[in-house]
Design a protein around this motif. Structure first.
Motif, PDB file in Angstrom:
ATOM      1  N   LYS A 115      -9.975 101.448  33.091  1.00  0.00           N
ATOM      2  CA  LYS A 115      -9.569 101.797  31.813  1.00  0.00           C
ATOM      3  C   LYS A 115     -10.425 103.145  31.717  1.00  0.00           C
ATOM      4  CE  LYS A 115     -10.041  97.355  29.782  1.00  0.00           C
ATOM      5  NZ  LYS A 115     -10.818  96.597  28.626  1.00  0.00           N
ATOM      6  N   SER A 144     -12.787  92.324  31.023  1.00  0.00           N
ATOM      7  CA  SER A 144     -11.356  92.215  30.692  1.00  0.00           C
ATOM      8  C   SER A 144     -10.563  91.282  31.322  1.00  0.00           C
ATOM      9  CB  SER A 144     -10.575  93.441  31.288  1.00  0.00           C
ATOM     10  OG  SER A 144      -9.542  93.869  30.506  1.00  0.00           O
ATOM     11  N   ASN A 169      -4.786  88.425  25.578  1.00  0.00           N
ATOM     12  CA  ASN A 169      -4.994  89.865  25.833  1.00  0.00           C
ATOM     13  C   ASN A 169      -5.224  90.671  24.598  1.00  0.00           C
ATOM     14  OD1 ASN A 169      -4.948  92.138  27.375  1.00  0.00           O
ATOM     15  ND2 ASN A 169      -2.812  92.436  27.653  1.00  0.00           N
ATOM     16  N   HIS A 193      -8.460  90.016  22.955  1.00  0.00           N
ATOM     17  CA  HIS A 193      -9.286  91.011  23.595  1.00  0.00           C
ATOM     18  C   HIS A 193      -9.321  92.462  23.086  1.00  0.00           C
ATOM     19  CE1 HIS A 193     -12.198  93.059  26.274  1.00  0.00           C
ATOM     20  NE2 HIS A 193     -11.189  93.769  26.589  1.00  0.00           N
ATOM     21  N   LYS A 194      -8.155  92.755  22.750  1.00  0.00           N
ATOM     22  CA  LYS A 194      -7.941  94.169  21.887  1.00  0.00           C
ATOM     23  C   LYS A 194      -8.332  94.092  20.714  1.00  0.00           C
ATOM     24  CE  LYS A 194      -4.134  95.338  24.987  1.00  0.00           C
ATOM     25  NZ  LYS A 194      -2.681  95.786  25.091  1.00  0.00           N
ATOM     26  N   LEU A 217      -7.740 100.355  25.847  1.00  0.00           N
ATOM     27  CA  LEU A 217      -7.422  99.004  25.780  1.00  0.00           C
ATOM     28  C   LEU A 217      -6.287  98.616  26.815  1.00  0.00           C
ATOM     29  CD1 LEU A 217      -6.915  99.007  21.900  1.00  0.00           C
ATOM     30  CD2 LEU A 217      -8.824  98.219  23.049  1.00  0.00           C
ATOM     31  N   GLU A 218      -6.117  99.484  27.531  1.00  0.00           N
ATOM     32  CA  GLU A 218      -5.129  99.402  28.478  1.00  0.00           C
ATOM     33  C   GLU A 218      -5.570  99.264  29.945  1.00  0.00           C
ATOM     34  OE1 GLU A 218      -0.585 100.897  30.250  1.00  0.00           O
ATOM     35  OE2 GLU A 218      -1.538 101.954  28.588  1.00  0.00           O
ATOM     36  N   LEU A 219      -5.481  98.106  30.698  1.00  0.00           N
ATOM     37  CA  LEU A 219      -5.988  97.958  32.043  1.00  0.00           C
ATOM     38  C   LEU A 219      -4.827  98.428  33.131  1.00  0.00           C
ATOM     39  CD1 LEU A 219      -8.868  96.722  33.185  1.00  0.00           C
ATOM     40  CD2 LEU A 219      -7.655  94.601  33.132  1.00  0.00           C
ATOM     41  N   CYS A 235     -11.633  89.853  34.943  1.00  0.00           N
ATOM     42  CA  CYS A 235     -11.921  90.980  35.759  1.00  0.00           C
ATOM     43  C   CYS A 235     -13.456  91.410  35.709  1.00  0.00           C
ATOM     44  CB  CYS A 235     -11.464  92.275  35.376  1.00  0.00           C
ATOM     45  SG  CYS A 235      -9.495  92.430  35.810  1.00  0.00           S
ATOM     46  N   ASP A 237     -15.177 100.365  26.687  1.00  0.00           N
ATOM     47  CA  ASP A 237     -15.145  98.894  26.511  1.00  0.00           C
ATOM     48  C   ASP A 237     -16.521  98.645  26.350  1.00  0.00           C
ATOM     49  OD1 ASP A 237     -14.914  96.444  26.267  1.00  0.00           O
ATOM     50  OD2 ASP A 237     -13.454  96.239  27.962  1.00  0.00           O
ATOM     51  N   TYR A 265     -12.840  97.845  37.112  1.00  0.00           N
ATOM     52  CA  TYR A 265     -13.136  96.450  37.186  1.00  0.00           C
ATOM     53  C   TYR A 265     -12.594  95.738  38.383  1.00  0.00           C
ATOM     54  CZ  TYR A 265     -13.500  97.015  32.321  1.00  0.00           C
ATOM     55  OH  TYR A 265     -14.053  97.547  31.040  1.00  0.00           O
TER      56      TYR A 265
END
Length: 158
Positions: free
Chosen positions: A105, A66, A25, A28-29, A111-113, A74, A61, A86
């Motif tokens: 998002k 994600s 995670n 990815h960010k 950045l937050e799913l 996702c 994104d 997603y």
């Protein structure tokens, strides 16, 4: 290539004791943040607030991908200028998925799913320009309402 292990080991030490899923995670960010940084990276010229505001002014994104905290990937299913949606498959029997869970998002928090629910969407858009339009939409439809012909989420047309 021969000096890569010397560069990677100190970075991996920061993940000591962390779940792999949490590490993925964070990675990815970092990928999203690195996408928007100028090249070459110079830490003396980087202000975290500037990076966040620059991300908010651009796409949510750029990778359209994600990973959930549980490690499941996702699949990107749709977007508009302030929302990305997603889909994560769950419960497979004989190779067919019985249920899909949706996540989103926003450009305000790229950045937050979050799980795609009415409550989460309204909380994410509180005091934002899209809040009124979304409230009006939700008075008529469920958050996950789709167009029967195109199979696209109606909320993306707002």
């Amino acid at each position: 290539m021969e000096h890569q292990p010397k560069k990677i080991v100190p970075i991996l030490k920061h993940f000591q004791g962390m779940n792999k899923i949490d590490a993925f995670n964070i990675i990815h960010k970092l990928e999203v943040l690195l996408y928007y940084l100028p090249n070459p990276i110079n830490m003396n010229n980087i202000n975290p607030n500037d990076i966040i505001s620059e991300i908010e002014n651009k796409k949510i994104d750029p990778f359209h991908f994600s990973i959930l905290p549980n490690g499941k990937p996702c699949e990107f299913v749709g977007q508009n200028d302030w929302l990305h949606i997603y889909k994560a498959h769950s419960t497979s029997i004989f190779g067919r998925y019985l249920m899909n869970n949706y996540y989103f998002k926003t450009k305000y928090n790229p950045l937050e799913l979050k799980k795609f629910t009415k409550k989460n969407l309204l909380h994410s858009l509180k005091n934002k320009s899209e809040e009124l339009k979304v409230v009006e939409f939700l008075l008529k439809y469920k958050v996950t309402k789709k167009n029967l012909i195109t199979d696209k989420f109606l909320i993306l047309s707002i």
